[in-house]
Motif scaffolding. Structure first.
Motif, PDB file in Angstrom:
ATOM      1  N   ARG A   1     -11.598  -0.311  -5.493  1.00  0.00           N
ATOM      2  CA  ARG A   1     -10.982   0.284  -6.678  1.00  0.00           C
ATOM      3  C   ARG A   1      -9.471   0.225  -6.526  1.00  0.00           C
ATOM      4  N   ASP A   2      -8.757  -0.013  -7.609  1.00  0.00           N
ATOM      5  CA  ASP A   2      -7.309  -0.180  -7.561  1.00  0.00           C
ATOM      6  C   ASP A   2      -6.581   1.155  -7.702  1.00  0.00           C
ATOM      7  N   GLY A   3      -5.425   1.250  -7.036  1.00  0.00           N
ATOM      8  CA  GLY A   3      -4.512   2.358  -7.253  1.00  0.00           C
ATOM      9  C   GLY A   3      -4.510   3.404  -6.162  1.00  0.00           C
ATOM     10  N   VAL A   4      -3.335   3.615  -5.568  1.00  0.00           N
ATOM     11  CA  VAL A   4      -3.116   4.722  -4.629  1.00  0.00           C
ATOM     12  C   VAL A   4      -1.876   5.472  -5.089  1.00  0.00           C
ATOM     13  N   VAL A   5      -2.037   6.766  -5.334  1.00  0.00           N
ATOM     14  CA  VAL A   5      -0.946   7.638  -5.765  1.00  0.00           C
ATOM     15  C   VAL A   5      -0.259   8.224  -4.536  1.00  0.00           C
ATOM     16  N   HIS A   6       1.080   8.278  -4.583  1.00  0.00           N
ATOM     17  CA  HIS A   6       1.857   8.938  -3.543  1.00  0.00           C
ATOM     18  C   HIS A   6       2.471  10.185  -4.172  1.00  0.00           C
ATOM     19  N   ALA A   7       2.077  11.351  -3.671  1.00  0.00           N
ATOM     20  CA  ALA A   7       2.461  12.638  -4.256  1.00  0.00           C
ATOM     21  C   ALA A   7       3.578  13.269  -3.447  1.00  0.00           C
TER      22      ALA A   7
ATOM     23  N   ASP B   1       0.733   3.071  -6.825  1.00  0.00           N
ATOM     24  CA  ASP B   1       0.810   1.673  -6.424  1.00  0.00           C
ATOM     25  C   ASP B   1      -0.485   0.999  -6.855  1.00  0.00           C
ATOM     26  N   TRP B   2      -0.403   0.225  -7.923  1.00  0.00           N
ATOM     27  CA  TRP B   2      -1.598  -0.434  -8.452  1.00  0.00           C
ATOM     28  C   TRP B   2      -1.986  -1.671  -7.641  1.00  0.00           C
TER      29      TRP B   2
END
Length: 436
Positions: free
Chosen positions: A128-134, A183-184
């Motif tokens: 699955r695509d996409g990792v969020v940096h919080a 980051d897609w």
């Protein structure tokens, strides 16, 4: 203390949601008696499986030994995030190594993601695509924005979408953070199925895989013409080349590596499937990692279970109640899930280095090692196996580029790693709780 056995039963996967939902793969035999191979590989995680697979596809005779089951260690129980770049950000690489070497390392990291996606597709494992940096404060947001702009302008990487506070809250279903980005070009995966898929591909390529095979020591070749001997509990491998891929479980098999690579534990829980409840939680099915030193990280699986990692301890023994360690971190971000039933809770051992960059080394003639991925190993560990395979075949430029990054020994070497773990985790855990 042998970390291979102190927290786990021999030959059994931990009681994780990954083990409960893994694809079937028949067990591999235990090594019995002496055998001969071109290359022996110690460790059945991403690094070892990738090395063995690529070596076999290059025509070499490969034997891989794993003390438990393939994918047993960090490779089969991690957060499943396929991150971009190296463990240190591009400004750190440029500052410490120069722009040319930083660009080479960025390019290798891009290759690492592509390699994982290729192997996962071949093995039938979805990504699955996409990792969020919080981010927790404005300084972190400013740095994240600066890094995204620099990667776009200097490296042509345009997959990062900046998020203000409201945008991040909508992406997460939580207002616990100030802002960040997604980051897609990064992604997330069922980590144990990825390891099992790689093991199946390696077996099909001709690798001889042995499970429940403990390595007690190695007799290295010391001069040309000598063979290396891997001593196991019920057999041994005589080989021309040796790949060390034990990471946090390598122990004292190779003291030169042990002085630079420190095992640490981390903990993860999984909720019951959320179903149609809480549609605000990760509505775009991204993974997330925050900016704490002891990182919180989470994702949804295909059944919409929330898989959440976080929390620190200062001992190598897992706590009796792992859920109690992790739940407060989950509830601080998702108070609406504070009382959600947790169906699984497990721990695992990864490995870090002093500067958080992986340790690539040649501990002895005809011996290669890669470890210490510091929580960034799904992509880089897989790449490291391929780079070691290429180096054995005479194409060592990628391995040498990674090995050129200094990885200093911990003060006191392997002897003081335990006290350093206690002091370091206590200090950084306090900093996280105080918001630094």
């Amino acid at each position: 203390m042998n970390l291979l056995y102190v927290n786990d039963r021999r030959g059994e996967y931990p009681d994780s949601v990954y083990a409960a939902t893994r694809t079937h793969l028949d067990p591999f035999p235990t090594l019995q008696g002496p055998i001969r191979a071109d290359v022996a590989v110690i460790g059945g995680g991403y690094t070892g499986l990738s090395a063995a697979l690529h070596l076999a596809r290059a025509g070499l005779d490969v034997a891989l030994v794993e003390a438990h089951r393939v994918g047993f260690g960090a490779s089969g129980r991690n957060g499943g995030q396929i991150g971009s770049g190296q463990r240190q950000e591009i400004d750190w690489l440029e500052r410490h190594l120069g722009t040319d070497q930083a660009a080479h390392l960025w390019s290798l990291a891009q290759e690492a993601k592509a390699l994982v996606r290729s192997l996962a597709k071949e093995a039938g494992v979805p990504i699955r695509d996409g990792v969020v940096h919080a981010c927790r404060n404005q300084a972190e947001i400013d740095h994240a924005n600066s890094m995204a702009a620099h990667l776009r302008q200097a490296y042509g990487y345009e997959s990062i979408e900046l998020l203000d506070r409201d945008g991040l809250a909508a992406m997460l279903g939580s207002d616990a953070y100030r802002g960040g980005d997604v980051d897609w070009g990064a992604g997330h995966v069922h980590p144990l199925n990825l390891a099992l898929g790689m093991a199946r591909l390696a077996g099909e390529a001709g690798v001889r895989l042995y499970e429940n095979t403990y390595v007690s020591r190695v007799t290295h070749a010391t001069r040309a013409g000598e063979k290396t001997i891997v001593h196991c509990d019920a057999g041994q491998i005589t080989c021309d080349h040796l790949v060390l891929a034990g990471n946090g479980y390598l122990g004292q098999i190779e003291p030169k590596v042990a002085a630079r690579v420190m095992p640490i534990n981390n903990y993860i829980v999984a909720t019951e499937p959320l179903g149609d409840r809480f549609p605000d939680v990760l509505p775009r099915n991204t993974a997330v990692a925050d900016t704490k030193f002891v990182v919180n990280y989470w994702r949804l699986d295909d059944e919409r279970r929330l898989i959440f990692g976080g929390g620190e301890t200062v001992t190598y023994r897992f706590p009796r109640d792992i859920a109690a360690v992790v739940r407060p971190h989950l509830a601080a971000i998702y108070p609406q899930l504070a009382d959600i039933p947790l169906t699984h809770a497990w721990g695992g051992t990864l490995a870090i280095t002093m500067n958080r960059m992986p340790c690539f080394a040649r501990p002895a003639p005809n011996c290669l090692s890669a470890s210490g991925f510091s929580g960034h190993g799904v992509a880089l560990a897989t790449l490291s196996g391929q780079l070691m395979a290429k180096a054995i075949a005479g194409q060592a430029s990628g391995f040498d580029a990674m090995a050129a990054v200094p990885t200093p020994a911990f003060p006191g070497g392997a002897l003081l790693r335990g006290p350093l773990l206690v002091a370091g985790m206590a200090w950084y855990g306090l900093r996280d709780r105080l918001g630094f």
